[in-house]
Design an enzyme around this catalytic site. Structure first.
Site, PDB file in Angstrom:
ATOM      1  N   ARG A 112       0.853  -1.187   0.000  1.00  0.00           N
ATOM      2  CA  ARG A 112       0.000   0.000   0.000  1.00  0.00           C
ATOM      3  C   ARG A 112       0.890   1.237   0.000  1.00  0.00           C
ATOM      4  O   ARG A 112       1.011   1.935   1.004  1.00  0.00           O
ATOM      5  CB  ARG A 112      -0.920  -0.011   1.238  1.00  0.00           C
ATOM      6  CG  ARG A 112      -2.039   1.022   1.178  1.00  0.00           C
ATOM      7  CD  ARG A 112      -2.587   1.320   2.563  1.00  0.00           C
ATOM      8  NE  ARG A 112      -1.579   1.894   3.452  1.00  0.00           N
ATOM      9  CZ  ARG A 112      -1.216   3.167   3.460  1.00  0.00           C
ATOM     10  NH1 ARG A 112      -1.745   4.025   2.603  1.00  0.00           N
ATOM     11  NH2 ARG A 112      -0.308   3.592   4.323  1.00  0.00           N
ATOM     12  N   GLU A 156       6.275   0.469   7.301  1.00  0.00           N
ATOM     13  CA  GLU A 156       5.891   1.523   6.362  1.00  0.00           C
ATOM     14  C   GLU A 156       5.067   0.957   5.215  1.00  0.00           C
ATOM     15  O   GLU A 156       5.496   0.029   4.521  1.00  0.00           O
ATOM     16  CB  GLU A 156       7.153   2.198   5.814  1.00  0.00           C
ATOM     17  CG  GLU A 156       6.909   3.536   5.182  1.00  0.00           C
ATOM     18  CD  GLU A 156       6.482   4.601   6.178  1.00  0.00           C
ATOM     19  OE1 GLU A 156       5.540   5.342   5.863  1.00  0.00           O
ATOM     20  OE2 GLU A 156       7.093   4.695   7.257  1.00  0.00           O
ATOM     21  N   ASP A 201       4.592   4.128  11.069  1.00  0.00           N
ATOM     22  CA  ASP A 201       4.478   5.548  10.731  1.00  0.00           C
ATOM     23  C   ASP A 201       3.099   5.890  10.186  1.00  0.00           C
ATOM     24  O   ASP A 201       2.578   6.974  10.445  1.00  0.00           O
ATOM     25  CB  ASP A 201       5.556   5.917   9.715  1.00  0.00           C
ATOM     26  CG  ASP A 201       5.656   7.420   9.510  1.00  0.00           C
ATOM     27  OD1 ASP A 201       5.592   8.160  10.497  1.00  0.00           O
ATOM     28  OD2 ASP A 201       5.780   7.851   8.356  1.00  0.00           O
ATOM     29  N   ASP A 202       2.490   4.972   9.431  1.00  0.00           N
ATOM     30  CA  ASP A 202       1.172   5.249   8.853  1.00  0.00           C
ATOM     31  C   ASP A 202       0.095   5.332   9.929  1.00  0.00           C
ATOM     32  O   ASP A 202      -0.852   6.105   9.809  1.00  0.00           O
ATOM     33  CB  ASP A 202       0.802   4.154   7.843  1.00  0.00           C
ATOM     34  CG  ASP A 202       1.852   4.016   6.756  1.00  0.00           C
ATOM     35  OD1 ASP A 202       2.092   5.010   6.054  1.00  0.00           O
ATOM     36  OD2 ASP A 202       2.438   2.928   6.627  1.00  0.00           O
TER      37      ASP A 202
END
Length: 583
Positions: free
Chosen positions: A183, A274, A297-298
């Site tokens: 993604r 990530e 992080d997302d």
């Protein structure tokens, strides 16, 4: 100046790799280094090593001492002049991808000059090495690929991941950014070509957070791709097979990877997930957060940067977070992660249970408003947001029914905040806060111009990708960018400084508050809810200090005793890209 050698835990790297052969990491900036440990016949290889190459900046004495005489033109250029020349060259490229390729080429040949450019020209070059240009770079990664900048671990390496990690030349690694490419931004499954994301993120760890580049390792886990276009692309660099799933193929590979990283690099290596798809991202974070130092992080980085924007926006909106109603378009990693952190911060402020503080936070997914009658069919991470309400389809209907004060887009689908929706937000809010966070720019829910125009100049606007300032009826508005680059570099530096063994939500809240505190009155006057990126190293130092302080407070820190001045410690730890003297 101290280089923070004491923060590099050499014992954490049990086996494998090559150490700091030139002793650069333990040397102060004013201490000359000898870039050779053995007798050599020529300095040609020195110029081919990006970590030590200085190009035409090698002095006359260095050229004599290191067998460079005749291998370079006679002129000696300072790093400052080299920077000026390189920026002039990059600005001649009108196509962003060409600028990206030029920057990658520089990173592969002259590491210090690359970081000098990025630090000194951060607002201009951040969109080149990071979003939005990195998205296009990932889509075309096979075509532009020249040299490997990270480690590729595919299904072919199953059963021998530890040996593969030992092939990386650096023995000590403190930050790993890893993706499986499923993604990438809002662009979908890019498979092995997602490597551009870890490479770009770690460049920012160094440029913005001051983490030494030798301590950073980009990794792509290649389990195939479901992207037919890539599978049929003759230049595709990954496995030509459908994406592997399930326990035996996917889960076991990830488990072997996680434990091999810990065995090779120790307990205190920060592993940043990530651009994993939702169904894996939440599960991986939940599964390994108690046994590894992991950060998504997302989910967490995006949440922290958005919460920082909300906290600073209260100066313009008035009230507390608990006084506002939040409506999200998108209930994936970013949306639910932000919502969770908002509810957690409200609970910190009012002392009420987090379940109660979720009630003013509403989420809309592809099927409409998430309500209790849908609970049985919802994925687990959406269930906490299923409130009592009649079913509603369509964002416009949800806006009319919920009447939010804050509208946040994390859908990955562009143009969803229509004129009618923005006008509705402005009709029942004196100052509506609109955050169109989806990346890249083409996928933003609306543009800055649309938000300001449709709200008659009353909206506070922030986005995920950058937008230029916009003038409306004589007033210039400067859009905020809820860019994760504000958070993760400083957050990572703070974790490393403290030697933290785990990531705690309290550290995320500390990072958000530290970022919000950097917004000054002059910024608010322009409608900004984030500080300028030109001050990012100072911002990162303050974030690192607050994150480290929280780690010490929670008993998670291992670098003892705690420094008296954590901001000063952070600043001293930061990597400097100035050329070293090789005499």
């Amino acid at each position: 100046m101290k280089n923070c050698g004491d923060l590099v835990d050499n014992k954490s790297a049990i086996v494998g790799g090559v150490g700091d052969m030139y002793s650069e990491d333990s040397a102060t900036l004013d201490q000359p280094i000898t870039p050779w440990t053995i007798s050599v016949a020529s300095g040609y290889s020195l110029m081919r090593d990006p970590r030590y190459n200085k190009g035409l900046a090698f002095t006359e004495k260095e050229r004599d001492a290191h067998y460079l005489r005749g291998l370079l033109p006679p002129v000696v250029l300072s790093q400052e002049l080299q920077e000026k020349k390189m920026m002039n060259l990059i600005r001649q490229y009108e196509v962003p991808l060409h600028r990206y390729i030029a920057m990658v080429g520089l990173q592969e040949t002259n590491e210090r000059l690359f970081y000098r450019l990025l630090i000194d020209n951060v607002e201009e070059l951040l969109p080149v090495v990071y979003t939005p240009t990195v998205g296009e770079a990932c889509q075309k990664y096979g075509s532009i690929f020249k040299h490997s900048q990270g480690l590729y671990i595919s299904l072919k390496e199953k059963g021998k991941i530890l040996e593969t990690l030992k092939n990386w030349p650096e023995r000590t690694v403190q930050v790993i950014v890893v993706t499986d490419g499923e993604r990438i931004l809002g662009l979908g499954d890019l498979g092995c070509q997602g490597m551009g994301i870890p490479v770009g993120k770690l460049a920012l760890y160094t440029a913005l957070g001051g983490v030494r580049p030798s301590l950073c390792l980009p990794i792509t886990i290649d389990v195939g791709t479901n992207n037919e276009k890539l599978l049929n692309d003759e230049f595709y660099i990954g496995l030509r097979q459908k994406r592997a799933t399930g326990k035996q193929e996917y889960d076991e590979l990830l488990q072997e990877f996680m434990y091999a990283v810990k065995q090779n690099y120790g307990e205190k290596v920060l592993i940043q997930f990530e651009d994993f798809a939702n169904h894996n991202a939440f599960e991986l974070l939940a599964r390994y957060s108690s046994s590894h130092l992991v950060f998504n992080d997302d989910i967490q980085g995006t949440a922290a940067v958005v919460l920082a924007g909300l906290l600073s926006a209260l100066r313009l909106l008035g009230g507390t977070l608990a006084d506002h109603t939040f409506l999200f378009l998108g209930a994936g990693e970013a949306g639910t992660g932000i919502a969770d952190l908002i509810a957690l911060e409200i609970s910190e402020q009012n002392g009420k249970p987090i379940e109660e503080n979720r009630k003013n936070i509403w989420l809309v997914d592809s099927k409409g408003l998430i309500v209790s009658s849908r609970k049985e069919s919802l994925q687990d991470f959406k269930k906490p947001w299923a409130h009592e309400h009649e079913p509603i389809t369509g964002l416009i209907n949800a806006v009319k029914a919920i009447k939010p004060t804050v509208l946040i887009g994390t859908s990955g689908v562009g143009k969803q905040f229509t004129k009618e929706i923005v006008e509705d937000m402005a009709s029942f809010n004196k100052t509506p806060l609109i955050m169109a966070l989806s990346n890249p720019t083409s996928q933003a829910e609306c543009t800055a111009e649309e938000a300001y125009t449709w709200s008659e100049g009353r909206a506070i606007f922030a986005s995920g990708s950058p937008f230029d300032p916009f003038e409306y009826e004589g007033k210039t508005f400067v859009p905020g960018q809820a860019n994760n680059a504000y958070i993760f570099p400083g957050f990572g530096l703070g974790v490393i400084m403290a030697g933290s063994i785990r990531v705690h939500n309290g550290m995320l809240l500390a990072a958000s508050k530290a970022l919000a505190s950097q917004v000054a009155e002059e910024h608010y006057e322009k409608g900004m809810i984030y500080p300028p990126l030109t001050n990012i190293r100072k911002i990162s130092a303050n974030i690192a200090a607050k994150v480290a302080a929280k780690a010490y407070e929670l008993g998670l820190a291992s670098h003892l005793p705690q420094p008296e001045d954590l901001v000063e410690s952070a600043e001293k730890c930061m990597y400097s890209p100035v050329y070293r003297s090789y005499l």
